[in-house]
Design a protein around this motif. Sequence first.
Motif, PDB file in Angstrom:
ATOM      1  N   GLU A   1      22.595 -15.656  -9.575  1.00 37.26           N
ATOM      2  CA  GLU A   1      21.228 -16.167  -9.570  1.00 37.26           C
ATOM      3  C   GLU A   1      20.752 -16.486 -10.978  1.00 37.26           C
ATOM      4  OE1 GLU A   1      18.692 -13.430  -7.550  1.00 37.26           O
ATOM      5  OE2 GLU A   1      19.839 -13.512  -5.690  1.00 37.26           O
ATOM      6  N   LEU A   2      21.091 -15.618 -11.926  1.00 32.78           N
ATOM      7  CA  LEU A   2      20.699 -15.832 -13.315  1.00 32.78           C
ATOM      8  C   LEU A   2      21.241 -17.158 -13.831  1.00 32.78           C
ATOM      9  CD1 LEU A   2      19.546 -14.868 -16.053  1.00 32.78           C
ATOM     10  CD2 LEU A   2      21.680 -13.632 -16.415  1.00 32.78           C
ATOM     11  N   LEU A   3      22.526 -17.403 -13.585  1.00 36.18           N
ATOM     12  CA  LEU A   3      23.163 -18.619 -14.078  1.00 36.18           C
ATOM     13  C   LEU A   3      22.615 -19.863 -13.381  1.00 36.18           C
ATOM     14  CD1 LEU A   3      26.696 -17.043 -14.157  1.00 36.18           C
ATOM     15  CD2 LEU A   3      25.579 -18.038 -16.174  1.00 36.18           C
ATOM     16  N   SER A   4      22.380 -19.751 -12.072  1.00 34.73           N
ATOM     17  CA  SER A   4      21.863 -20.899 -11.325  1.00 34.73           C
ATOM     18  C   SER A   4      20.413 -21.186 -11.687  1.00 34.73           C
ATOM     19  CB  SER A   4      22.003 -20.645  -9.820  1.00 34.73           C
ATOM     20  OG  SER A   4      23.371 -20.532  -9.458  1.00 34.73           O
ATOM     21  N   THR A   5      19.611 -20.121 -11.855  1.00 37.88           N
ATOM     22  CA  THR A   5      18.211 -20.291 -12.230  1.00 37.88           C
ATOM     23  C   THR A   5      18.091 -20.959 -13.597  1.00 37.88           C
ATOM     24  OG1 THR A   5      17.569 -18.346 -10.948  1.00 37.88           O
ATOM     25  CG2 THR A   5      16.031 -19.076 -12.640  1.00 37.88           C
ATOM     26  N   ALA A   6      19.048 -20.682 -14.464  1.00 40.78           N
ATOM     27  CA  ALA A   6      19.039 -21.280 -15.800  1.00 40.78           C
ATOM     28  C   ALA A   6      19.470 -22.741 -15.779  1.00 40.78           C
ATOM     29  CB  ALA A   6      19.960 -20.483 -16.723  1.00 40.78           C
ATOM     30  N   GLY A   7      19.831 -23.243 -14.591  1.00 42.14           N
ATOM     31  CA  GLY A   7      20.203 -24.649 -14.472  1.00 42.14           C
ATOM     32  C   GLY A   7      21.591 -24.962 -14.961  1.00 42.14           C
ATOM     33  N   THR A   8      22.464 -23.981 -14.944  1.00 44.68           N
ATOM     34  CA  THR A   8      23.829 -24.216 -15.422  1.00 44.68           C
ATOM     35  C   THR A   8      24.798 -24.393 -14.264  1.00 44.68           C
ATOM     36  OG1 THR A   8      24.522 -21.885 -15.483  1.00 44.68           O
ATOM     37  CG2 THR A   8      23.350 -22.729 -17.406  1.00 44.68           C
ATOM     38  N   GLN A   9      25.884 -25.059 -14.544  1.00 46.06           N
ATOM     39  CA  GLN A   9      27.063 -25.035 -13.689  1.00 46.06           C
ATOM     40  C   GLN A   9      27.946 -23.904 -14.196  1.00 46.06           C
ATOM     41  OE1 GLN A   9      27.516 -27.157 -11.002  1.00 46.06           O
ATOM     42  NE2 GLN A   9      25.413 -27.793 -11.479  1.00 46.06           N
TER      43      GLN A   9
ATOM     44  N   LYS B   1      32.871 -18.694  -5.892  1.00 48.16           N
ATOM     45  CA  LYS B   1      31.480 -18.226  -5.941  1.00 48.16           C
ATOM     46  C   LYS B   1      31.118 -17.353  -4.740  1.00 48.16           C
ATOM     47  CE  LYS B   1      29.546 -21.798  -8.914  1.00 48.16           C
ATOM     48  NZ  LYS B   1      28.523 -22.854  -9.073  1.00 48.16           N
ATOM     49  N   GLN B   2      31.664 -17.675  -3.589  1.00 49.86           N
ATOM     50  CA  GLN B   2      31.371 -16.861  -2.408  1.00 49.86           C
ATOM     51  C   GLN B   2      31.927 -15.445  -2.583  1.00 49.86           C
ATOM     52  OE1 GLN B   2      32.821 -18.451   1.283  1.00 49.86           O
ATOM     53  NE2 GLN B   2      32.103 -16.713   2.493  1.00 49.86           N
ATOM     54  N   GLN B   3      33.159 -15.359  -3.067  1.00 48.82           N
ATOM     55  CA  GLN B   3      33.756 -14.049  -3.300  1.00 48.82           C
ATOM     56  C   GLN B   3      32.989 -13.289  -4.379  1.00 48.82           C
ATOM     57  OE1 GLN B   3      37.780 -14.047  -4.867  1.00 48.82           O
ATOM     58  NE2 GLN B   3      38.240 -12.051  -3.970  1.00 48.82           N
ATOM     59  N   PHE B   4      32.565 -14.000  -5.435  1.00 48.68           N
ATOM     60  CA  PHE B   4      31.827 -13.339  -6.500  1.00 48.68           C
ATOM     61  C   PHE B   4      30.486 -12.817  -5.991  1.00 48.68           C
ATOM     62  CE2 PHE B   4      29.301 -13.405 -10.533  1.00 48.68           C
ATOM     63  CZ  PHE B   4      30.010 -12.410 -11.175  1.00 48.68           C
ATOM     64  N   ALA B   5      29.839 -13.573  -5.110  1.00 47.76           N
ATOM     65  CA  ALA B   5      28.574 -13.114  -4.527  1.00 47.76           C
ATOM     66  C   ALA B   5      28.792 -11.839  -3.716  1.00 47.76           C
ATOM     67  CB  ALA B   5      27.973 -14.214  -3.654  1.00 47.76           C
ATOM     68  N   GLN B   6      29.892 -11.774  -2.978  1.00 52.14           N
ATOM     69  CA  GLN B   6      30.204 -10.572  -2.198  1.00 52.14           C
ATOM     70  C   GLN B   6      30.509  -9.389  -3.112  1.00 52.14           C
ATOM     71  OE1 GLN B   6      33.444 -12.152   0.117  1.00 52.14           O
ATOM     72  NE2 GLN B   6      32.121 -12.821   1.799  1.00 52.14           N
ATOM     73  N   ILE B   7      31.168  -9.658  -4.240  1.00 54.56           N
ATOM     74  CA  ILE B   7      31.441  -8.593  -5.226  1.00 54.56           C
ATOM     75  C   ILE B   7      30.131  -8.078  -5.806  1.00 54.56           C
ATOM     76  CG2 ILE B   7      32.417  -8.130  -7.514  1.00 54.56           C
ATOM     77  CD1 ILE B   7      34.659 -10.168  -6.750  1.00 54.56           C
TER      78      ILE B   7
ATOM     79  N   ASP C   1      33.416   1.663  -9.258  1.00 56.82           N
ATOM     80  CA  ASP C   1      33.460   3.011  -8.685  1.00 56.82           C
ATOM     81  C   ASP C   1      34.862   3.313  -8.160  1.00 56.82           C
ATOM     82  OD1 ASP C   1      33.754   1.810  -6.178  1.00 56.82           O
ATOM     83  OD2 ASP C   1      31.676   2.186  -5.566  1.00 56.82           O
ATOM     84  N   GLU C   2      35.022   4.455  -7.488  1.00 55.54           N
ATOM     85  CA  GLU C   2      36.359   4.893  -7.054  1.00 55.54           C
ATOM     86  C   GLU C   2      36.955   3.989  -5.983  1.00 55.54           C
ATOM     87  OE1 GLU C   2      33.307   6.736  -4.458  1.00 55.54           O
ATOM     88  OE2 GLU C   2      33.568   6.578  -6.632  1.00 55.54           O
ATOM     89  N   GLN C   3      36.133   3.155  -5.363  1.00 52.05           N
ATOM     90  CA  GLN C   3      36.643   2.181  -4.387  1.00 52.05           C
ATOM     91  C   GLN C   3      36.738   0.782  -4.982  1.00 52.05           C
ATOM     92  OE1 GLN C   3      33.829   2.845  -1.104  1.00 52.05           O
ATOM     93  NE2 GLN C   3      35.487   3.854   0.015  1.00 52.05           N
ATOM     94  N   SER C   4      36.644   0.698  -6.303  1.00 48.83           N
ATOM     95  CA  SER C   4      36.722  -0.562  -7.056  1.00 48.83           C
ATOM     96  C   SER C   4      35.560  -1.506  -6.755  1.00 48.83           C
ATOM     97  CB  SER C   4      38.065  -1.275  -6.812  1.00 48.83           C
ATOM     98  OG  SER C   4      39.123  -0.485  -7.304  1.00 48.83           O
ATOM     99  N   LYS C   5      34.437  -0.950  -6.329  1.00 53.54           N
ATOM    100  CA  LYS C   5      33.238  -1.763  -6.146  1.00 53.54           C
ATOM    101  C   LYS C   5      32.392  -1.725  -7.413  1.00 53.54           C
ATOM    102  CE  LYS C   5      32.917  -1.641  -1.117  1.00 53.54           C
ATOM    103  NZ  LYS C   5      32.069  -1.337   0.059  1.00 53.54           N
ATOM    104  N   LEU C   6      31.697  -2.821  -7.645  1.00 57.40           N
ATOM    105  CA  LEU C   6      30.891  -2.966  -8.842  1.00 57.40           C
ATOM    106  C   LEU C   6      29.786  -1.913  -8.893  1.00 57.40           C
ATOM    107  CD1 LEU C   6      30.338  -4.916 -11.298  1.00 57.40           C
ATOM    108  CD2 LEU C   6      28.677  -6.046  -9.814  1.00 57.40           C
ATOM    109  N   ILE C   7      29.632  -1.288 -10.050  1.00 58.10           N
ATOM    110  CA  ILE C   7      28.495  -0.385 -10.261  1.00 58.10           C
ATOM    111  C   ILE C   7      27.327  -1.273 -10.683  1.00 58.10           C
ATOM    112  CG2 ILE C   7      27.591   1.515 -11.660  1.00 58.10           C
ATOM    113  CD1 ILE C   7      30.437   2.637 -11.776  1.00 58.10           C
TER     114      ILE C   7
END
Length: 342
Positions: free
Chosen positions: A10-18, A33-39, A79-85
């Motif tokens: 959202e930060l990158l898109s709000t800033a008007g960047t590709q 991008k879809q995978q990154f959003a899920q991460i 974290d211990e399940q490799s999910k983003l903190i």
Amino acid sequence: MTTQISTLGELLSTAGTQWRVYDIGRRITKIDKQQFAQIEATQTPYPYPLGSHALIAIQFWDNQATVDPYVWFLKFPLDEQSKLIVASRDHFASMVLEALGTELTGEHADGKLDNNPYVFTPNANKLAAFNALLKKELNRPASQYYEYSELYFAGKLPSNAWQSLAIQGLADFAYRLEHGQNNINLQTIWPSLPLEVKQPLSAMLEHVEIDTAFSEQLQRAINTSIEQQQLDTLICNLRAISGSKAQGLVAQSVDTLLGCEYRHEADLLLTLAGRCWEVFIDRERLFKFLDCAANNHQIDGLFASIFADLVAIPQLRPHVLSILRADNRSDNLSRAIGRLFS
């Protein structure tokens, strides 16, 4: 507006960047991008963890810009399940907003994140490889060092010319194997390359999906390295083939290595874990690999380090954990697993 920004996307898109995202911890790999959003939403674990962290490169540019894109190299804990903190991601985003607002590009952005705790500098090999990849994806010319590398691998320079090869030139060459005769020239010269060239070049090739013909040559070279007892050359061949499109050939080579005299060598074991992790989705092969690691007596804690590395990779985690319950383990493997919990 800024209070509504909750993710880097959202930060990158709000800033008007590709923008684009890449893993830069293991093999340089694009994350869609879809995978990154899920991460970011912690719906899915980070696919390529390294040392309990996600090491990512975010490339972004203003639609009006003609200069090279900006790149953030970021390191976030998992974290211990490799999910983003997410608290770390939120902290980084708030620091960006405080320093730059939503104007992420332009001269005012230069240097503003230099002391940010989530920003890191990849090693020289990764930087060169990533730069070569971006130049290629953006259809930009390669670096000034590329032409010299191309001439060297074409055999058009003196034999001692390798001493003037630049890391960036090797990276550009590795990412342009499809250009002209580069691929054929490399296959021709590969057997006679000095180790001083093979080592840095293989560090670039591990990020490239080389073709089947070159993979077959490297598979034969691995067998020759074993016969000639050349461990350093063997590891170069392994690194070069590891990112191949022909993962079946990679798996066959790994099977050969797990039965050879070098199967307990620390350098080989670490190369297998770091570059060839995908082939260990096969439980029997994983079992053999961990057994080899358990039989290494060169480095204290090597087994524990490799176990921790592999169990963090989401696609391998259930297979690694299943080894804990296996009843047909060797005594050495059982003892090594026991030490994990002592």
